[in-house]
Motif scaffolding. Structure first.
Motif, PDB file in Angstrom:
ATOM      1  N   GLU A 119     -31.307  35.227  20.336  1.00 39.43           N
ATOM      2  CA  GLU A 119     -30.161  35.604  21.166  1.00 39.43           C
ATOM      3  C   GLU A 119     -29.576  34.435  21.959  1.00 39.43           C
ATOM      4  O   GLU A 119     -28.422  34.486  22.367  1.00 39.43           O
ATOM      5  CB  GLU A 119     -30.553  36.737  22.124  1.00 39.43           C
ATOM      6  N   SER A 129     -20.236  32.021  18.618  1.00 41.62           N
ATOM      7  CA  SER A 129     -20.571  33.130  19.506  1.00 41.62           C
ATOM      8  C   SER A 129     -22.080  33.342  19.523  1.00 41.62           C
ATOM      9  O   SER A 129     -22.811  32.879  18.638  1.00 41.62           O
ATOM     10  CB  SER A 129     -19.879  34.415  19.033  1.00 41.62           C
ATOM     11  N   PHE A 177     -16.661  33.654  14.526  1.00 39.23           N
ATOM     12  CA  PHE A 177     -17.766  34.000  15.417  1.00 39.23           C
ATOM     13  C   PHE A 177     -18.912  32.995  15.355  1.00 39.23           C
ATOM     14  O   PHE A 177     -19.951  33.219  15.972  1.00 39.23           O
ATOM     15  CB  PHE A 177     -18.305  35.390  15.060  1.00 39.23           C
ATOM     16  N   GLN A 190     -22.711  39.316  20.694  1.00 42.26           N
ATOM     17  CA  GLN A 190     -21.294  39.629  20.569  1.00 42.26           C
ATOM     18  C   GLN A 190     -20.935  40.189  19.195  1.00 42.26           C
ATOM     19  O   GLN A 190     -19.775  40.488  18.938  1.00 42.26           O
ATOM     20  CB  GLN A 190     -20.466  38.364  20.853  1.00 42.26           C
ATOM     21  N   THR A 192     -26.336  30.102  19.172  1.00 41.22           N
ATOM     22  CA  THR A 192     -25.104  30.575  18.562  1.00 41.22           C
ATOM     23  C   THR A 192     -25.382  31.057  17.140  1.00 41.22           C
ATOM     24  O   THR A 192     -26.438  30.770  16.557  1.00 41.22           O
ATOM     25  CB  THR A 192     -24.039  29.468  18.515  1.00 41.22           C
TER      26      THR A 192
END
Length: 270
Positions: free
Chosen positions: A100, A141, A138, A145, A103
């Motif tokens: 987590e 991210s 993404f 997310q 990225t």
């Protein structure tokens, strides 16, 4: 040892399993988990393994990956005996296990990092995989997310990034809701066909197995043995292979489902 020489013009199997047996030992008793498993998986083939809980299907996947050693018998990947985990096999687990705090891109690069592969080349492959799998915007991210389906696509990209010869999928859709599973099975089937990898999928879901795989291996209850093998084809669809969603609408789907359901005594599946 297995004799790996092949007749002229015959491709070496991607996976060779010969007389594999596994015993578990505890202070109280010895448990026979798998008994006399023999199987060849062809290059580029998609094989699904189904069976009731505790039959040893995930254990067989661990043996192929090298995470476990058989009590007896031999397993080879492309003619080389499996004695330990190897980059030749990529393993995708039930949970996405994304870190987590990293990225999405850094998660995908984890395998190449651990294997000591070239960082720049691996980054280029990771970015390409994420872009092609609809995750390009993404990649920087954090996993929190992403939706469940997106996380599984990221986990698949991580498995593919070191470019393994073989993909081992252990119920990769089991944590998802039914609608997402159906959509994702189409996406992942297309990805795997494009990557031209040999795939072994373990699943409880008969429909998932027969809609995605070229062959379905049915295992008996413990001790796990190969009970039957079904070649899966959809001639009613035409010369091309249907997507998993399309396969569920074909007349052959119900026939395969009922046959395997009866073989499994399916109320014992869970």
């Amino acid at each position: 040892m297995i004799e790996t020489s092949q007749p002229a013009g015959t491709a070496l199997p991607a996976v060779t399993i010969r007389d594999v047996t596994l015993n578990y030992f505890s202070p109280e008793r010895e448990t026979l988990a798998l008994s006399n498993i023999s199987l060849d998986i062809a290059q580029g083939e998609f094989v699904a393994i189904v069976g009731s809980s505790g039959c040893g299907k995930s254990t067989l996947l661990s043996l192929i990956s090298g995470l476990m050693r058989p009590s007896r018998g031999v397993i080879q990947i492309n003619g080389k005996e499996v004695t330990a985990p190897s980059p030749r096999a990529g393993y995708m687990f039930q949970k996405d296990t994304l870190l987590e705090w990293r990225t999405v891109l850094d998660n995908v690069l984890l395998g190449p990092e651990l294997l000591g592969l070239d960082r720049q080349a691996s980054r280029g492959r990771a970015e390409d995989l994420l872009t092609r799998y609809g995750l390009g915007e993404f990649m920087h991210s954090l996993p929190g997310q992403l939706s469940g389906g997106m996380r599984q696509r990221a986990a698949l990209a991580r498995t593919l990034c070191p470019d393994p010869e073989l993909l081992l999928l252990d119920e990769p859709f089991s944590a998802l809701d039914y609608q997402t599973r159906l959509a994702l099975s189409d996406e992942i089937a297309a990805i795997l066909a494009n990557e031209r990898k040999t795939v072994v999928l373990v699943t409880h879901d008969i429909g998932e197995a027969i809609s995605m795989a070229d062959r379905v291996i049915v295992m008996s209850r413990r001790p796990g043995r190969i009970k039957s093998i079904h070649d899966v084809a959809y001639p009613s669809f035409g010369p091309s292979r249907p997507t998993p969603f399309q396969a569920r609408k074909c007349q052959e789907f119900g026939m395969y489902f009922q046959t395997i359901w009866d073989e499994l005594d399916a109320h014992h599946m869970q």
